[in-house]
Structures are given as C-alpha cells and as structure tokens.
Design an enzyme around this catalytic site. Structure first.
Site, short mmCIF file in Angstrom:
data_model
loop_
_atom_site.label_atom_id
_atom_site.label_comp_id
_atom_site.label_asym_id
_atom_site.label_seq_id
_atom_site.Cartn_x
_atom_site.Cartn_y
_atom_site.Cartn_z
N HIS A 1 -0.86 1.57 7.56
CA HIS A 1 -1.48 1.44 6.24
C HIS A 1 -1.40 2.78 5.52
O HIS A 1 -1.46 3.83 6.14
CB HIS A 1 -2.94 1.02 6.43
CG HIS A 1 -3.65 0.78 5.14
ND1 HIS A 1 -3.18 -0.12 4.21
CD2 HIS A 1 -4.78 1.32 4.62
CE1 HIS A 1 -4.01 -0.12 3.16
NE2 HIS A 1 -4.98 0.75 3.40
N CYS B 1 0.83 -1.20 0.00
CA CYS B 1 0.00 0.00 0.00
C CYS B 1 0.87 1.26 0.00
O CYS B 1 0.47 2.29 -0.50
CB CYS B 1 -0.96 0.00 1.17
SG CYS B 1 -0.19 -0.22 2.78
#
Ligand SMILES: [Zn+2]
Length: 914
Positions: free
Chosen positions: A845, A296
């Site tokens: 994230h 990510c």
C-alpha cells in the site's frame, strides 16, 4: 518427479518453448497462466542448461506436475456472486482473486503451456487458465480478470457484470440487457442507455457512441452504473427530477463562479465531493484522492506533486496555458497537462473533500499504457512517466534543434557541463525542467589503461541505492504432535539466497530437531488448508513472500518397513453457525467453513493397502486425543464463557447423530464433501488418488456445531505461541537504520559496471568492465530522491526494508556536488513530501506525507483520507520510498493564488549555476 523418458521429451520441448517465449505477444493471441514458482524453476532449468540435451534433462528432472489449483477461483467460502461475463476476452476458468503477475503467476504462450502439460502433466482438478490478449490504447495486454461493474435498473436488485477493457459501449449495453434478462429482453437499443453512477451521483451518459471503448469511458472497477429505459417519449430522468441530487449541482456552480477561477469543467461533477461547511474551515489542498482500485501508488505520487508549490502555483495560475505544446509528436497534444491542471484545480478548490482522478488516469494511460489497468504499480515509475509526459506537453521548444555531441577530450568540466546543459535546454525547456531537473557528471574509467570518458547528463530525480541486508527473517510455525498438538512460531534468520533446505536447517537448529529420527514437512497454509508442500529442497527462498504463512510439521522419520501415507486433516464446521455475534458476514446455510490449521497424521499401511475402516478408527482416536488441547473449561467454572447459557432453540435437543465430528473424503482444497472416510463405498474410490499434495491425502474433520458450542473452543484451534526469536530478529531488522547521507555517498561512489553492461574502451579496443562514478553538478529547486527499495531481477522482485534516516530540514548537499560547480545558492534542502510504501512489492500500500504549502503543517494522505500528523514522530519509518526536498531559497509557504509571486521567482532563477 518425472522419469527419464519424460525428461527427454521435455528437453526436446525446451528449444521450442524458448523460441516461443522469445517472440512478442500479438493481439488476439492466446496465453496461459502458470504458477510462478513452477515456471521459475522450469525457466531457470532451461536457461542454465545451455544447449545440451543431457543438461536440460538433468535440470528438469526435479519438475513436478503442474498444479493450477492455487491459481483457480475456489468458489468456497466467500459467497459467490453471480457474474454476467461478456466481452472480447474469455473467462471460462476464473482466476482466484488478487493474484499478482510474477509473484503468483507467470504468463506464457498457450502453446508453451500445452507442450509443458503434455510432458509433465497437470494434477487432478487443475484446469488451464487461458486468456486472449487484447489491445488497449495501443498496448497488448493480458486481462487475467475482467472489469466488474455493479449495475442498477429501477427498483430491481443490482447485478454484477464483467467485461474486457477492450469491450465497446455496445457490449456494455448488451451485458446490461443480458444481466436483467426478462426485464429488458424486448428493449430496443434506442430505448436503453447506461449512465455513469459513480458514488451514487449521476454522471455522464456512456452509450451515446456505441463504438467507444470501455477504456475511454473513465470507469473504475466495481463502480455503479445506471441502466435507464425510455418510457414512451421520455427517459426516467426527464420525468422526475426528484431522483437527481440537485443540491450538489448548485454547490459546484457556486464554487466554479468563485474568485478562484479554476476551470474544473472537465472534471465530471460526480468526481469531486464537496462539503459546504468545510469550506470555511480551510480545506484547500487537503482533499483526498479516491482509490479507483489499486491506485494508491498514483494517489500518493499525485499528493506529493500537488504539494510541490512551484508546480501547483504554475498550474493554478493558468500560466501553463501559454506553454501547452500541441505539436510535440511525443507529447499528448496538451491533454495530459490539461487534465493534470484540472486535477490540481479540483484538489485546491475550497471545500473539496475527495477528488476522483478518473479523467486524469485515463489521459495518463493513453500516454503511458502500462498504467491503463487497475493493478498495483510502482509510484516512482508513475512519477517518472508523469513528469516526462507533463514536460513534453509543456515543452516551450516547438521545433527541437539538432545538437551534435562533441568529443569531451581535453576540455574543462565547466565547458563540457555548460555545453551539454545548453544543448539539453535548447531541446527541452519547460516548467518541469526548471523545477525538477539537475545535471550530474558521469565518469567511466577503463580499469586496464586508465582511459577516461566524461559526460554530463540531465536528471529528473536521483535513484539512491540502499545497503542491502543479505539476510531476512521468515516466520515458520512448527507443529509438534505428542500427547497434544503444539504450535510455536519461530522467526528464522536465513540468507536471502537460501533455499528450502536452508530454512529447514535453520528451524531444526533453533528447535533442536534431529533429522535422523524426525522429519520436517514444510508447507504453506492458505485459508486454513494446505496450499503448497515444499518438497523441492532446492526451491529458492525468494519465491516465498513475507505474507506467505508457513508451517512445518514435525513427524516421525519414514521407515522402510512400514510405508507411510501422510494424512492431512482440515478442520471444518457448518457455515450456518455464526461464529460470533460480531461476525459481519453471516454464512450461507449448507456451506462449510474451514478453521484452525491443518494437522498431518502419518498413517502406516501395508504395501498396496487402501485406507479403510481400520484407518478411520485410528484417525478418529488421534483427532479425539489432539483435540483435548482445545477443550473449553468445564461448565460451571468461573471463567467459563457463556457457551451453554443460552441454548440454541432452533436445534433439536436430541440429535440423531451425536458424534462430535465426522471424517469425510474431500478434494485437495477441502471445499468438497464426499463419503465418510473409511466407509466401504470409498475403498476403491478415486477420491484417495485425486488428492494432489504429492504423497498426502486430505480428509476433512467436520465438527458438529454442538461440539464447537459445548466442548471445544474453535478459536483455540488457530492459536500459536510466538518464540522469542520472532521479536529478536524483528528488532534487529528494524535497528539497521542508515543515514540518508551515507546512501548518497554510495550513490557517488565509484563502482564497476557489471558484466551485462560492458563499455568499449577506444584505447584498449575491447569491451571492459569500466569503473563508473557519478558526481552531482547542477541541483534543481526541487530535488526528488528515489530510494531504491526494489531489486528487480529476471524472475522476481525483492524489497529492501532498511530504515533510512533522512533529515526533515537542512540537508546540505554541498559535499556531494563537484567543488568547481558554479553556485549561486547554497544547496541546502528541506523535506516537504514523502511517498511511503508498505508491504511487499507488487502488493502493498502507498501513502504520502506532505507539508501543506500554505500552512506549513504536515498531513498523511491515505487515498481519500487526510489526517494531520506530527512530522518528527510520523516520518521516521522504513516505509519512506520517494523523498521530495526543496531548496532553501524556494519560499516555503506562500498562498497559492492567482497572483502568486512564486512564478516570478521561478522565472528569475531557473536552476543553479545560471
Ligand atoms: Zn582501456
């Protein structure tokens, strides 16, 4: 704690360990994992203790035995899949999933590990985790985990294989053959092949060249592979076309032939998922990027670049083709630029829903090998490397001229700036320079004599410092044992530089605990068991991450007359009982599942006495008393859950053993089951001493399923009450918003260079702590600002979660640009993309917010998902990490087409001051 003799031996080992760790790692060398926390303590003891043996001895005295259990694969709980391991690395001892380097573990040379173990020892149950370093894409790497793939062969059950990334296609083939054992044992190499089966679409043949390294096959972790065996003359594919997703191919061809004329032939067909219906609605630039396993960080950075219209236009229009520099020795021969162009083409293709950047990632990894793995990385670091790589691949300068640096003394700023910019652009001339690069002035002043050095340097992005909060909030759940067990979670505000003693003190203050009469046992709970007991009061709080779950048990103070053994009680139940009808994973019968949080019951015993039946009785009574807190309401009361409404018919009505729970000996992580606690057989047994939580021992409370169905509510065992301090301190943390402009001011403020970065003053003829000041001079069409959220220090990284108030539009940079800088356009900038980072460093994230270059609307890109957002509402959060601003004179929305006029704009104006 070690005795003096051990400390002396460790002091001897110290110099050898220091020498070992200073040597670079070589290919094929064995390394070992150590718990980061232990290693940090050891390393800093070694470092602080200069050279004197006495000093080392004092410093290391607090070191405990090495406990590897937190790093070892548990094998409990998550139904373990059988994995066929093969390849260059060895994974004899599996590491627990999800460990992070420098957070959970440190990598040291095998000899270092062995020397340390030799002196301090390892706790029972600990095993060494040894790995052999491998060379991938020219970089020496340690693979703590192998890469796993799921393989499919005909109608048989899929299997999991694990290989080193340094393994070859040959080893891949062999691993597949091994995994299917009987079914493929007699298959010849020529009759067997492996095919990429990402997203259940047939992709490339992987075993045409058996010497090829896995790394070059563009595979992603856990993806599917097809094993095919020739039957007679034919491969299964040639016999039946039904198995092929034929429709897909037609569609891809249709788009390839479209007016876009984007060459996506290098993107494997199973890497772009398209939807014919969606094409009409307008999906251009709204395709997500699949997560290839912790990628990510890359996806978020790529989406921001993809929405940088100047850059995307340049690639979509094929203009880049004429700029590709195949001779640049520090470039990639155009490969990175070509793969980036393919990726851009795929992202901006009509109808594209998801793009899998596998080939692009491979190319990038060849240019910057630190990105070759699949562990979480820094999006900003990736961005910096990618822009550098693209620049080298697209550098229009084929032969870089030598430019001599002239002394700046006595000349005007404008002179020095122009000369330095000319020298830079004579060697570096690319679309990347035109778009992203600016120039700032860097002034060093000698604090003693005032001697000044002025330099003008190009920059690709600005690293903006953030004000750091010196405090942080750590949540600790205080467990108090009285008539009942109570668990209250406090939000403790502590100095970041504090230690366990600071944390304990803060807790005692807020909860009004007098340590004269009570003691606090601070520990970390993981998977419903105690993972770590913080016995070292000097352990730095920086080793505690925000995701760690801390409990403090409030116990009576120790007395000298009655020696006390703290008994840890871990709640377990049979895994065959499904907890709720909504449980997604049904447990395997015969396994145990832990729940609730562990209790600690101090048991006092006479000197030399081992726990026996007497203790068992005492513990049973205690457990019964404490468990009353978690009783279900009596049946028949209106609020009673339908606990016994539907009796479980599988269970015999009269159980032979009707006890609600049994106390069992277990191992330190409470995964094993031994004899019943207190039984005669175990009195002299080694289980008691095999426990590793320092002076504690661990007992399992195995609750009967009947007890949990009828008498107690399992969910209540985990319930904690939140103290108001959690909310109060969370809010005060969130409120510390800082305007971006004041961060930029800090960036341009004069500050002393540290002691590690001394400057040689020619006038004083000595190294001085010079004062450094940065001032902006030339500003690029696209200004990338990196908010320095991560503090890197020798042993750990720390994240600053300050909320930064950045403007969506109208950021006027005039005040930060030198007044005499040449100017053609006002440096007014509008935001168009943001990389967000959530969670802690190393983990966490990444997502991206970007403004669509054609439509002007904002979207959230979260790996493969793209969702429209309201920028005013969404963008203001403390996750913003990299900001992308474009200068007002850069057109905001322009159709990104072949004949786009953005290119003309860019060529006409290659930056300010030209
Ligand atoms: Zn000086």
């Amino acid at each position: 704690m070690m005795d003096t003799e051990d400390a002396t031996r460790l002091a001897h080992a110290c110099s050898r360990v220091r020498a070992l760790e200073a040597m670079p790692l070589e290919e094929g060398e064995d390394v070992a994992l150590l718990p980061q926390c232990w290693w940090s303590t050891c390393a800093s003891a070694f470092e602080d203790a200069s050279q004197s043996e006495d000093a080392v001895r004092d410093a290391v005295r607090g070191l405990e035995m090495i406990d590897m259990c937190a790093l070892m694969h548990d094998g409990d709980g998550d139904g373990d899949t059988e994995v066929c391991v093969r390849g260059a690395g060895s994974w004899a001892t599996r590491a627990r999933d999800g460990l992070r380097e420098r957070v959970d573990y440190a990598i040291v040379k095998r000899e270092t590990f062995e020397r340390l173990v030799d002196v301090v020892g390892m706790t029972d149950g600990s095993k060494a985790i040894i790995r052999t370093s491998v060379s991938i894409a020219g970089t020496i790497l340690v693979e703590v985990y192998g890469e796993r793939f799921s393989i499919h062969f005909g109608e048989l059950e899929p299997k999991t294989i694990e290989l080193s990334r340094a393994a070859s296609a040959r080893e891949l083939l062999d691993a597949c053959r091994d995994a299917y054992g009987e079914a493929l044992r007699d298959a010849q190499d020529s009759d067997l092949r492996v095919v990429d089966y990402y997203s259940e679409a047939r992709g490339e043949l992987l075993t045409t060249d058996l010497t090829k390294k896995l790394d070059a096959l563009h595979l992603v972790p856990n993806q599917a592979l097809l094993v095919e065996r020739k039957v007679g003359e034919y491969w299964p594919e040639e016999q039946s076309f039904i198995a092929l997703p034929a429709g897909d191919d037609d569609m891809v061809n249709a788009y390839d032939a479209d007016s876009l004329e984007i060459d996506v032939s290098l993107t494997p067909k199973n890497d772009v998922s398209t939807c014919q219906a969606a094409a009409k609605v307008g999906t251009r630039g709204k395709a997500g990027l699949s997560n290839l396993g912790n990628t990510c960080f890359m996806n978020s950075a790529l989406q921001c670049l993809s929405h940088s219209s100047l850059l995307t236009e340049y690639f979509l229009s094929d203009k880049y083709l004429t700029d590709i520099n195949t001779d640049n020795p520090i470039g990639m021969g155009g490969e990175l630029a070509t793969e980036y162009a393919n990726l851009t083409g795929a992202l901006w293709r009509d109808g594209a829903l998801t793009v899998t950047p596998r080939k692009f990632k491979s190319s990038l990894a060849r240019f910057a090998p630190q990105f070759s793995g699949y562990s979480q990385q820094d999006a900003q670091e990736l961005l910096a490397f990618l822009l550098d790589g693209l620049h080298e691949d697209l550098n229009r300068v084929k032969k870089k001229p030598y430019v001599e640096e002239r002394d700046s003394h006595g000349r005007t700023d404008a002179d020095i700036a122009d000369e330095s910019w000319e020298a830079h652009t004579a060697r570096n001339n690319s679309c990347i320079v035109d778009t992203f690069q600016g120039q700032y002035r860097s002034t060093l002043v000698c604090p003693t004599c005032g001697n000044k050095s002025v330099k003008f340097d190009p920059f690709m992005y600005l690293s903006i410092p953030l004000p750091t909060s010196r405090e942080r909030m750590i949540k600790v759940t205080l467990v108090t044992y009285g008539e009942h067990v109570s668990a209250v979670t406090f939000g403790l505000k502590v100095p970041k530089t504090g230690d366990i003693a600071t944390l304990t003190l803060a807790l005692c203050e807020i909860a009004d605990i007098d340590t004269m009469y009570e003691r606090i046992v601070m520990l970390e709970v993981y998977n419903h068991r105690i993972d770590k007991v913080f016995t070292n009061m000097n352990m730095s709080l920086s080793l505690i991450s925000d995701r760690d779950v801390l409990y403090a048990h409030r116990l009576p103070a120790l007395s000298d007359t009655a020696p006390t053994m703290d008994t840890v009680l871990v709640h377990r139940r049979s895994g065959s009982q499904t907890k709720s009808p909504y449980a997604q994973v049904s447990s395997v019968p015969g396994t145990v599942v832990k729940f609730g949080f562990p209790w600690i019951v101090p048991v006092s015993s006479a000197e030399g006495e081992t726990p026996g039946a007497k203790h068992a009785e005492f513990l049973e009574r205690t457990v019964e008393k404490y468990a009353e807190t978690y009783m279900r309401p009596a049946p028949g009361t209106p609020h009673s859950p339908s606990a016994s409404a539907e009796p479980d018919e599988r269970r015999p009505s009269a159980e032979p053993d009707a006890r609600l729970f049994k106390l069992k000996y277990t191992n330190h992580n409470a995964s094993a089951t031994f004899e019943e606690y207190g039984s005669e057989a175990s009195v002299s047994d080694s289980h008691v001493s095999s426990n590793t939580l320092s002076a504690m021992h661990v007992i399992a409370i195995d609750w009967s399923s009947k007890a949990l169905t009828n008498t107690y509510d399992e969910d209540l065992f985990d319930v904690t009450v939140e103290h108001s301090s959690v909310k109060t301190n969370e809010i005060s943390e969130a409120e510390q918003g800082t305007p971006l402009t004041s961060c930029i001011e800090t960036f341009t403020q004069e500050e002393p260079l540290g002691k590690d970065d001394m400057w040689y003053c020619k006038q004083c003829e000595t190294h001085v702590e010079a004062l450094k000041k940065l001032d902006l001079y030339r500003l690029p069409p696209i200004l990338v600002m990196h908010l320095k959220r991560f503090n890197y220090s020798r042993l750990w990284r720390d994240k600053i979660s300050t909320l930064v108030d950045f403007p969506l539009a109208n950021l006027d940079m005039t005040p930060y640009v030198l007044p005499h800088a040449p100017r053609t356009e006002a440096p007014i900038y509008d935001l168009y993309a943001v990389v967000n980072h959530f969670g802690s460093m190393g983990g966490g994230h990444y997502t991206a917010y970007t403004q669509h270059a054609e439509e002007g609307t904002w979207h959230l890109y979260d790996d493969s998902h793209c969702t429209p957002v309201d920028p005013e509402a969404a963008l203001h959060n403390a996750a913003a990490y990299v900001l992308f601003y474009k200068r007002r004179d850069v057109p905001i929305t322009r159709p990104m087409s072949r004949a786009g006029s953005l290119m003309n704009f860019m060529n006409a104006d290659t930056g300010m001051g030209e």
